[in-house]
Design a protein around this motif. Structure first.
Motif, mmCIF file in Angstrom:
data_model
loop_
_atom_site.group_PDB
_atom_site.id
_atom_site.type_symbol
_atom_site.label_atom_id
_atom_site.label_comp_id
_atom_site.label_asym_id
_atom_site.label_seq_id
_atom_site.Cartn_x
_atom_site.Cartn_y
_atom_site.Cartn_z
ATOM 1 N N LEU A 1 4.779 -16.388 -11.996
ATOM 2 C CA LEU A 1 3.589 -16.480 -12.493
ATOM 3 C C LEU A 1 2.516 -16.293 -11.667
ATOM 4 C CD1 LEU A 1 1.956 -16.442 -15.249
ATOM 5 C CD2 LEU A 1 1.975 -19.057 -15.104
ATOM 6 N N ARG A 2 2.629 -17.103 -10.654
ATOM 7 C CA ARG A 2 1.697 -16.876 -9.430
ATOM 8 C C ARG A 2 1.725 -15.321 -8.678
ATOM 9 N NH1 ARG A 2 0.420 -21.518 -4.743
ATOM 10 N NH2 ARG A 2 -1.314 -20.188 -3.753
ATOM 11 N N GLY A 3 2.936 -15.149 -8.914
ATOM 12 C CA GLY A 3 3.165 -13.839 -8.257
ATOM 13 C C GLY A 3 2.322 -12.757 -9.034
ATOM 14 N N LEU A 4 2.432 -12.683 -10.380
ATOM 15 C CA LEU A 4 1.643 -11.680 -10.918
ATOM 16 C C LEU A 4 0.191 -11.581 -10.704
ATOM 17 C CD1 LEU A 4 3.186 -12.181 -14.629
ATOM 18 C CD2 LEU A 4 3.549 -10.342 -13.003
ATOM 19 N N LEU A 5 -0.396 -12.788 -10.145
ATOM 20 C CA LEU A 5 -1.922 -12.765 -9.968
ATOM 21 C C LEU A 5 -1.970 -12.767 -8.408
ATOM 22 C CD1 LEU A 5 -2.623 -16.211 -11.690
ATOM 23 C CD2 LEU A 5 -2.885 -13.878 -12.627
ATOM 24 N N ASN A 6 -0.809 -12.251 -7.943
ATOM 25 C CA ASN A 6 -1.297 -11.906 -6.290
ATOM 26 C C ASN A 6 -2.102 -10.743 -5.992
ATOM 27 O OD1 ASN A 6 0.058 -11.018 -3.480
ATOM 28 N ND2 ASN A 6 0.461 -13.160 -3.418
ATOM 29 N N GLY A 7 -2.900 -10.965 -4.929
ATOM 30 C CA GLY A 7 -3.536 -9.509 -4.609
ATOM 31 C C GLY A 7 -2.672 -8.441 -4.415
ATOM 32 N N ARG A 8 -1.632 -8.551 -3.532
ATOM 33 C CA ARG A 8 -0.935 -7.463 -3.076
ATOM 34 C C ARG A 8 -0.341 -6.775 -3.972
ATOM 35 N NH1 ARG A 8 2.397 -10.593 1.945
ATOM 36 N NH2 ARG A 8 0.805 -11.426 2.871
ATOM 37 N N LEU A 9 0.098 -7.229 -5.132
ATOM 38 C CA LEU A 9 0.754 -6.475 -6.375
ATOM 39 C C LEU A 9 -0.348 -5.755 -6.932
ATOM 40 C CD1 LEU A 9 2.773 -6.043 -8.632
ATOM 41 C CD2 LEU A 9 1.825 -8.082 -9.729
ATOM 42 N N TRP A 10 -1.738 -6.267 -7.200
ATOM 43 C CA TRP A 10 -2.629 -5.518 -7.703
ATOM 44 C C TRP A 10 -3.276 -4.496 -6.930
ATOM 45 C CZ3 TRP A 10 -3.002 -5.501 -12.809
ATOM 46 C CH2 TRP A 10 -2.410 -6.790 -13.509
ATOM 47 N N LEU A 11 -2.960 -4.621 -5.669
ATOM 48 C CA LEU A 11 -3.460 -3.781 -4.638
ATOM 49 C C LEU A 11 -2.450 -2.463 -4.536
ATOM 50 C CD1 LEU A 11 -5.259 -2.602 -2.020
ATOM 51 C CD2 LEU A 11 -3.708 -4.020 -0.702
ATOM 52 N N LEU B 1 -1.021 -1.486 -7.046
ATOM 53 C CA LEU B 1 -1.163 -0.888 -8.395
ATOM 54 C C LEU B 1 -2.186 0.140 -8.323
ATOM 55 C CD1 LEU B 1 -0.025 -3.608 -11.191
ATOM 56 C CD2 LEU B 1 1.251 -1.569 -10.356
ATOM 57 N N ALA B 2 -3.246 -0.535 -7.802
ATOM 58 C CA ALA B 2 -4.559 0.424 -7.700
ATOM 59 C C ALA B 2 -4.315 1.568 -6.803
ATOM 60 C CB ALA B 2 -5.652 -0.538 -6.950
ATOM 61 N N MET B 3 -3.434 1.456 -5.787
ATOM 62 C CA MET B 3 -3.174 2.526 -4.701
ATOM 63 C C MET B 3 -2.328 3.632 -5.532
ATOM 64 S SD MET B 3 -4.638 1.850 -2.031
ATOM 65 C CE MET B 3 -4.218 3.237 -1.328
ATOM 66 N N MET B 4 -1.698 3.360 -6.525
ATOM 67 C CA MET B 4 -0.928 4.141 -7.511
ATOM 68 C C MET B 4 -1.883 4.993 -8.398
ATOM 69 S SD MET B 4 1.754 3.431 -10.422
ATOM 70 C CE MET B 4 0.495 2.779 -11.558
ATOM 71 N N VAL B 5 -2.700 4.349 -8.768
ATOM 72 C CA VAL B 5 -3.805 5.059 -9.464
ATOM 73 C C VAL B 5 -4.608 5.878 -8.736
ATOM 74 C CG1 VAL B 5 -5.883 4.795 -10.771
ATOM 75 C CG2 VAL B 5 -3.875 3.404 -11.192
ATOM 76 N N LEU B 6 -5.060 5.587 -7.650
ATOM 77 C CA LEU B 6 -5.881 6.402 -6.549
ATOM 78 C C LEU B 6 -5.039 7.445 -6.138
ATOM 79 C CD1 LEU B 6 -7.674 3.409 -4.546
ATOM 80 C CD2 LEU B 6 -8.705 5.121 -6.206
ATOM 81 N N ALA B 7 -3.890 7.325 -5.752
ATOM 82 C CA ALA B 7 -2.873 8.455 -5.319
ATOM 83 C C ALA B 7 -2.822 9.397 -6.163
ATOM 84 C CB ALA B 7 -1.620 8.033 -4.808
ATOM 85 N N PHE B 8 -2.718 8.961 -7.780
ATOM 86 C CA PHE B 8 -2.513 10.058 -8.802
ATOM 87 C C PHE B 8 -3.953 10.812 -8.869
ATOM 88 C CE2 PHE B 8 -3.502 10.748 -13.063
ATOM 89 C CZ PHE B 8 -2.388 11.815 -13.577
ATOM 90 N N LEU B 9 -5.130 10.143 -8.825
ATOM 91 C CA LEU B 9 -6.330 10.813 -8.993
ATOM 92 C C LEU B 9 -6.446 11.650 -7.972
ATOM 93 C CD1 LEU B 9 -8.459 7.928 -10.920
ATOM 94 C CD2 LEU B 9 -7.324 9.784 -12.055
ATOM 95 N N ALA B 10 -6.161 11.116 -6.685
ATOM 96 C CA ALA B 10 -6.130 12.185 -5.578
ATOM 97 C C ALA B 10 -5.680 13.499 -5.674
ATOM 98 C CB ALA B 10 -6.128 11.403 -4.306
ATOM 99 N N VAL C 1 0.815 -1.370 -0.121
ATOM 100 C CA VAL C 1 -0.150 -0.208 0.055
ATOM 101 C C VAL C 1 0.967 1.111 -0.062
ATOM 102 C CG1 VAL C 1 -1.710 1.150 1.199
ATOM 103 C CG2 VAL C 1 -1.996 -1.090 1.125
ATOM 104 N N LEU C 2 2.116 1.151 0.957
ATOM 105 C CA LEU C 2 2.834 2.339 0.939
ATOM 106 C C LEU C 2 3.567 2.501 -0.337
ATOM 107 C CD1 LEU C 2 4.032 1.994 4.580
ATOM 108 C CD2 LEU C 2 2.784 3.766 3.890
ATOM 109 N N ALA C 3 3.953 1.674 -0.850
ATOM 110 C CA ALA C 3 4.657 1.731 -2.149
ATOM 111 C C ALA C 3 3.746 2.207 -3.610
ATOM 112 C CB ALA C 3 5.478 0.297 -2.484
ATOM 113 N N GLY C 4 2.584 1.730 -3.235
ATOM 114 C CA GLY C 4 1.693 2.155 -4.289
ATOM 115 C C GLY C 4 1.216 3.711 -4.160
ATOM 116 N N LEU C 5 1.161 4.068 -3.008
ATOM 117 C CA LEU C 5 0.867 5.457 -2.623
ATOM 118 C C LEU C 5 2.089 6.451 -3.148
ATOM 119 C CD1 LEU C 5 -0.769 5.427 0.920
ATOM 120 C CD2 LEU C 5 -1.951 5.928 -1.242
ATOM 121 N N ALA C 6 3.358 5.853 -2.753
ATOM 122 C CA ALA C 6 4.432 6.695 -3.014
ATOM 123 C C ALA C 6 4.645 6.926 -4.685
ATOM 124 C CB ALA C 6 5.686 6.057 -2.568
#
Length: 793
Positions: A332-342, A344-353, A293-298
């Motif tokens: 390959l399983r790592g690409l499907l891991n929810g933490r990765l996509w969380l 990335l989602a935080m990155m988009v949200l931080a940009f839009l915020a 989450v912190l990495a995505g926000l940054a």
């Protein structure tokens, strides 16, 4: 000699220090002593607070001027008293110089990092005012003025997306605090009365703070990925990078983008275990969800500062894959891991915020982003090339030679070793450099976000060399303490400091040059010393900012818009030209506008005898554009004998009271015909006979035959630059009182009515005519001029 267990230094002597003399000996200190010391410190702090609170009253009580420095002397005495009590208390607690040095030695890492950070801040704030209110860097208003606009309009949409909006909003917050400080200091009452340059220093300080904070972040990244030695050397290179120091003093998005990119990298490396290349495969596991989450926000903050910082997502993906590849299921399983996509989602949200109107004002956002891409693809005059990959290398080599060479070696070393930490550092700067080199535009400041990465890469060869030397001598059994010491963290950091010493000296010289008065201040001082109040001057851009209370001034883009005879006929005494207006077209890009270039060359050639002053910038102590001042040849009449008015008047105005002053309206210049929608040129010649006691306004009315006034002008003499109470006896005052004729003015014959009155209460002065004057003999406060024929268009 051996390496201390758990030490990250390349070498560290593990011999124990001798026991401290106080160790093992209980110290008994009377409780009364500690209590008394605390009471003394508290009392002195209270006294210091009271001195600060009543400093104005203290100075008044000490006399004017206050004796012995006033309240400041009292404050110094109190501070010294507090220091003495603290020292005495420390000694009673067993603190000696040796113990203090031992404490410093055991906390050397944090002290070194703190000292380097303070030094980085000092070099970034020295000369940061940059001769405000003059703005030498044209890109600052793109952020600064829009931040002020948010405060003044309450519209949070900047309507400008060439840059993302995070730094504009950050500046707006700082500006709000600055505005309140202006109000509390009596320098402003509301937002409509402030100007952008009132806020620039505070805005630049915010950039300097973010630039400074990048240094300890780089240290933390290098330490976690490699060792304290790598972190320390990288921090030195980051602190003294010449381009980073320059742009840390400007309100642009490049240094903030560098800060947030470094912050994102710090969050990314926290996804990896310490020393990722040495971590056992069996212990591999994903970092906690909060770290993602912190990495995505940054990441989102980095993109919200500058769009191309989005490439920092590459090391984020790599860090996740490095860890997940060692786990069951692999990458390959790592690409499907929810933490990765969380993340990335935080990155988009931080940009839009931070840039919310990218969605709320989507058409403007898309158009502005498209314009940036098109602009960078097509080129920017003076900042374009077809081999920009080579241009950027040459630029860095010319400004930061040794660190750049070490960076190139570090890149090669990272490619050869291709460890996880190396690949993590390489992916962003290589992708970023490739993308920027693909454009025709080549602004060097765009590459600042790669500096945290390249600073660490530059540190790798030095530390690797130190490790090779240490292992070589250890294998031969030679005890070379001096060599082993020379490969320690502090020594390597000192070596890095010596390598960047020329850059530091150059930065100090540059900042000193910025702290000196630039050409426009020098030119303004010349004007103040060589002109009278009310002097009329024509200005090009990038010339001195004149006060409307002392000068009458107009301006345009280029002095070549008019011939010198036009300036003379319109009563301009001087024209001022600046390289800011003509350097690009005359010297830098002579093919840009050949006609304008030739017009300037002809102007300089014809008017060379009229140039009365020139102020050139230099590399030693003068910033700013070169400024030239030309005399037009017009000299206002100084005495009655110099007045050659086209219409003689001879009316005498006097103040109402018996001892009041008197002034003659000697004559006037005006045409007998005028055109609707144009300006009727009118020059009045006043001659004070007795000193006027008050400041009067001049009114000019266009009178029709029924007494109507379709046009009028009411203002202080010489546009308020020369109040009547300051007029010198026997000296003619020339007042240009041009009257604008509205398009609605009916054609016909008119008279001009001219008089004096007090604007404060509307009180008028009495006038009467003498020697053929045109004032009516009825005690009126005006004279009549004319007739004037007004024609239609």
């Amino acid at each position: 000699m051996q390496t201390a267990p758990g030490s990250n230094d390349p070498i560290k002597d593990s011999e124990p220090d001798p026991p401290h003399p106080m160790e093992g000996k209980p110290r008994v200190r009377p409780a009364l002593s500690a209590r008394l010391a605390g009471m003394l410190i508290g009392g002195l702090l209270l006294a210091l607070y009271l001195v600060l609170l009543t400093r104005s009253s203290l100075d008044a009580a000490m006399g004017n001027p206050p004796v012995l420095g006033g309240w400041k002397s009292l404050a110094v005495v109190l501070v010294l008293g507090i220091a003495l009590v603290v020292i005495a208390e420390a000694r009673s607690a067993g603190w000696t110089a040796r113990r203090l040095l031992a404490w410093i030695a055991t906390h050397g890492e944090i002290l070194s990092a703190s000292g380097l950070t303070l030094a980085a801040f000092a070099i970034r704030v020295y000369g940061i005012s940059d001769n405000l209110p003059y703005i030498n860097y044209p890109d600052e208003p793109a952020v600064a003025d829009r931040a002020l606009g948010i405060l003044q309009t309450g519209d949070y949409n900047p309507h400008y997306f060439v840059y993302p909006n995070l730094y504009t909003y950050m500046q707006a917050i700082v500006y709000a605090v600055r505005f309140l400080s202006l109000v509390s200091g009596g320098q402003a009452q509301n937002l409509t009365g402030v100007v952008p340059t009132d806020f620039y220093l505070w805005g630049r300080l915010l950039t300097a703070v973010l630039g400074t904070l990048t240094v300890p972040i780089v240290y933390a990244i290098g330490k976690r990925l490699y060792s304290p030695a790598v972190g320390g050397i990288a921090a030195v290179f980051m602190a003294i990078n010449s381009l980073h120091m320059v742009f840390s003093q400007l309100i642009t998005t490049d240094v903030p983008a560098t800060f947030f990119t470094a912050l994102a990298l710090l969050a990314i490396v926290r996804l990896l275990p310490p020393k990722p290349d040495d971590a056992p495969r069996a212990t591999a596991h994903l970092a906690p969800t909060g770290y993602y989450v912190l990495a995505g926000l940054a990441l989102g903050l980095a993109v919200g500062t500058k769009y191309n910082s989005a490439l920092v997502v590459l090391p984020f993906l790599l860090a996740h894959l490095f860890v997940s590849s060692n786990m069951a299921g692999g990458w390959l399983r790592g690409l499907l891991n929810g933490r990765l996509w969380l993340g990335l989602a935080m990155m988009v949200l931080a940009f839009l915020a931070t840039t919310p109107f990218a969605i709320l004002d989507l058409p403007t956002f898309l158009n502005d982003v498209a314009s940036v891409i098109s602009h960078y693809k097509s080129g920017h005059t003076g900042h374009e090339g077809d081999a920009n990959w080579l241009f950027y290398v040459n630029t860095f080599l010319s400004t930061d030679t040794l660190p750049t060479l070490l960076t190139l070696v570090g890149i090669a070393l990272a490619f050869v070793r291709h460890r996880k930490a190396d690949v993590l550092l390489l992916v962003f700067p290589m992708a970023f450099y490739l993308s920027m080199s693909d454009y025709r535009v080549n602004f060097t400041r765009n590459l600042l976000p790669i500096l945290p990465f390249t600073s660490i890469l530059a540190a790798l060869p030095l530390v690797a060399l130190a490790q090779v030397l240490r292992s070589r001598f250890a294998a031969t059994g030679r005890d070379r303490r001096w060599l082993l010491s020379a490969t320690s963290t502090w020594a390597l950091s000192g070596l890095a400091g010596l390598m960047v010493l020329p850059i530091l000296l150059s930065a100090v010289k540059r900042d000193h040059r910025q702290s000196e008065a630039d050409t426009r201040f020098v030119a303004l001082n010349w004007l103040n010393a060589n002109t009278q109040p009310g002097t009329k001057i024509w200005l090009e851009p990038w010339t001195p900012a004149l006060s409307s209370s002392r000068y009458i001034f107009e301006g345009g883009q280029h002095v070549t818009e008019h011939a010198m005879d036009w300036y003379k006929a319109n009563h301009f005494e001087y024209v001022m030209v600046s390289t800011g207006a003509y350097k690009d077209v005359v010297y830098d890009n002579p093919g840009k506008d050949p006609a304008l270039r030739q017009a300037y060359l002809d102007f300089f050639d014809r008017n060379a005898p009229n140039m009365v002053a020139e102020f050139d910038s230099n590399k030693l102590n003068r910033e700013g554009p070169s400024v030239r001042i030309y005399s037009t040849g017009y000299t206002p009449p100084r005495s009655l004998e110099d007045v050659h008015a086209t219409h003689s008047i001879g009316a005498l105005f006097h103040e109402d009271d018996g001892n009041g002053g008197t002034v003659q309206l000697v004559g006037a210049d005006y045409p007998v015909t005028a055109t609707v929608g144009s300006a009727l040129p009118l020059t009045l010649y006043w001659l004070p006979d007795r000193q006027l006691h008050r400041d009067y306004a001049v009114f000019v009315h266009l009178l029709n035959n029924t007494g109507g006034v379709p046009a009028q002008r009411d203002t202080q003499p010489r546009n308020g630059t020369y109040p009547t109470s300051q007029w010198k006896l026997g000296a003619v005052v020339t007042d240009d009182a041009n009257l604008s004729l509205p398009d609605t003015t009916p054609p016909g014959t008119y008279m001009l009515r001219v008089g004096l009155y007090l604007q404060q209460d509307g009180q008028a002065v009495t006038s009467f005519h003498v020697d053929g004057g045109t004032a009516p003999n009825d005690g009126s406060n005006y004279v009549l001029l004319g007739p004037i024929t007004v024609r239609g268009k």
